[in-house]
Motif scaffolding. Structure first.
Motif, PDB file in Angstrom:
ATOM      1  N   LEU A 120      -0.973 -23.532  32.640  1.00 53.50           N
ATOM      2  CA  LEU A 120      -0.234 -22.709  31.685  1.00 53.50           C
ATOM      3  C   LEU A 120      -0.932 -22.681  30.331  1.00 53.50           C
ATOM      4  O   LEU A 120      -1.032 -21.623  29.689  1.00 53.50           O
ATOM      5  N   ARG A 142      -0.430 -19.985  27.239  1.00 53.52           N
ATOM      6  CA  ARG A 142       0.911 -20.427  26.892  1.00 53.52           C
ATOM      7  C   ARG A 142       0.826 -21.637  25.966  1.00 53.52           C
ATOM      8  O   ARG A 142      -0.245 -22.196  25.743  1.00 53.52           O
ATOM      9  N   THR A 147       7.102 -23.389  26.453  1.00 55.89           N
ATOM     10  CA  THR A 147       7.451 -23.937  27.764  1.00 55.89           C
ATOM     11  C   THR A 147       7.395 -25.456  27.705  1.00 55.89           C
ATOM     12  O   THR A 147       6.474 -26.017  27.108  1.00 55.89           O
ATOM     13  N   GLU A 166       4.829 -17.945  34.559  1.00 53.74           N
ATOM     14  CA  GLU A 166       4.674 -17.134  33.350  1.00 53.74           C
ATOM     15  C   GLU A 166       5.540 -15.878  33.388  1.00 53.74           C
ATOM     16  O   GLU A 166       5.980 -15.390  32.344  1.00 53.74           O
TER      17      GLU A 166
END
Length: 296
Positions: free
Chosen positions: A53, A58, A141, A269
């Motif tokens: 990620l 991210r 996240t 995602e």
């Protein structure tokens, strides 16, 4: 740590100013990675999903929530000067514990071999979850790597997340214990949606068949919706990466397991961010309440 503690840094911020700070911070999607049985590769999944990620742009944070037998930092070859044990003892804040992993993945390390951390009271779990609101780094996240089993700690961290990923491998005990965990989450904590990830399987067909075996029993006896997140294949390169204390996504990025982790991260995602608080204990609940107010 108590949820009512007045020494918490956030409690010293005037209420109006705290609201303005929250308005500048978007909601955080919290995903708990757990398993009914130990030894199924749950922490490897958490680490490699977090790295994948981060590599995709991210801003993830990985919480090692195996509070008494932590090993995320060890798997990454990192040395933690401060851990959650220091936070609980009031020696530092959560932000002081964060380590930087590959591609900028943030890691909140727990302690290993400290029995009292594995035996936190429900109030202490609540205080720990609420303390995450003090983190002010860019974040969209958070992955929570729990211990295995059905302890109060595991159940609470699952309940406080928007999504739960249960990792299962093709062993009778793993399947039986995964079902037991899902049953307890559903009946005792109201978790009615679970993602299943099959790990170390021989082929995509084997992974799907393993999921369907678990889903058939759950559909028959439980009021819970299972979804198939995907599979990670059995891969010698994954074992080599563990020995090198590196994520396979970094050590062997072209390996079958690394490709699988990137594909899984791509699916995650595409999940929609949390729209609103659900009315019970949650990580980063202030951000969701604020986002819901702005949307209204």
């Amino acid at each position: 740590m108590s949820p009512e503690s007045s020494s918490h840094p956030a409690s010293r911020v005037p209420e109006q100013a705290a609201g303005l700070v929250a308005a500048r911070r978007p909601p955080v999607r919290v995903i708990t990675v757990t398993s009914g049985k130990g030894g199924v590769g749950k922490t490897n999944v958490s680490v490699n999903l977090g790295v994948a990620l981060a590599a995709a742009g991210r801003k993830p944070l990985l919480l090692d929530a195996d509070l008494g037998l932590a090993n995320v930092d060890v798997m990454l070859g990192l040395s933690a000067e401060r851990t959650l044990a220091d936070v609980m003892a009031g020696r530092c804040g959560l932000a002081d514990t964060i380590l930087e992993g590959p591609h900028g993945l943030g890691i909140v390390p727990a302690s290993s071999g400290k029995r009292h951390m594995a035996e936190l009271t429900p109030a202490e779990h609540v205080g720990l979850i609420r303390a995450f609101s003090e983190i002010d780094r860019p974040l969209d996240t958070m992955l929570v790597d729990t211990a295995a089993g059905v302890t109060d700690s595991v159940l609470t961290f699952c309940q406080a997340a928007q999504d739960v990923i249960v990792v299962v491998c093709d062993e009778p005990a793993s399947i039986t214990d995964a079902y037991a965990l899902i049953k307890v989450l559903s009946r005792e904590r109201g978790v009615n949606r679970v993602q299943v990830l099959t790990n170390q399987v021989g082929s995509p067909q084997e992974g799907r068949a393993l999921y369907e075996k678990l889903a058939r029993v759950s559909d028959k006896f439980l009021d819970v919706t299972l979804a198939y997140l995907g599979m990670v294949p059995h891969d010698e390169y994954l074992r080599r990466a563990v020995q090198r204390q590196l994520p396979v996504t970094v050590a062997y990025p072209s390996s079958p397991s690394a490709r699988a982790f990137r594909e899984l991260a791509g699916r995650i995602e595409r999940w929609q961010p949390p729209a609103a608080a659900r009315g019970h204990l949650e990580f980063f609940v202030e951000r969701m309440i604020d986002a819901g107010g702005m949307a209204a």
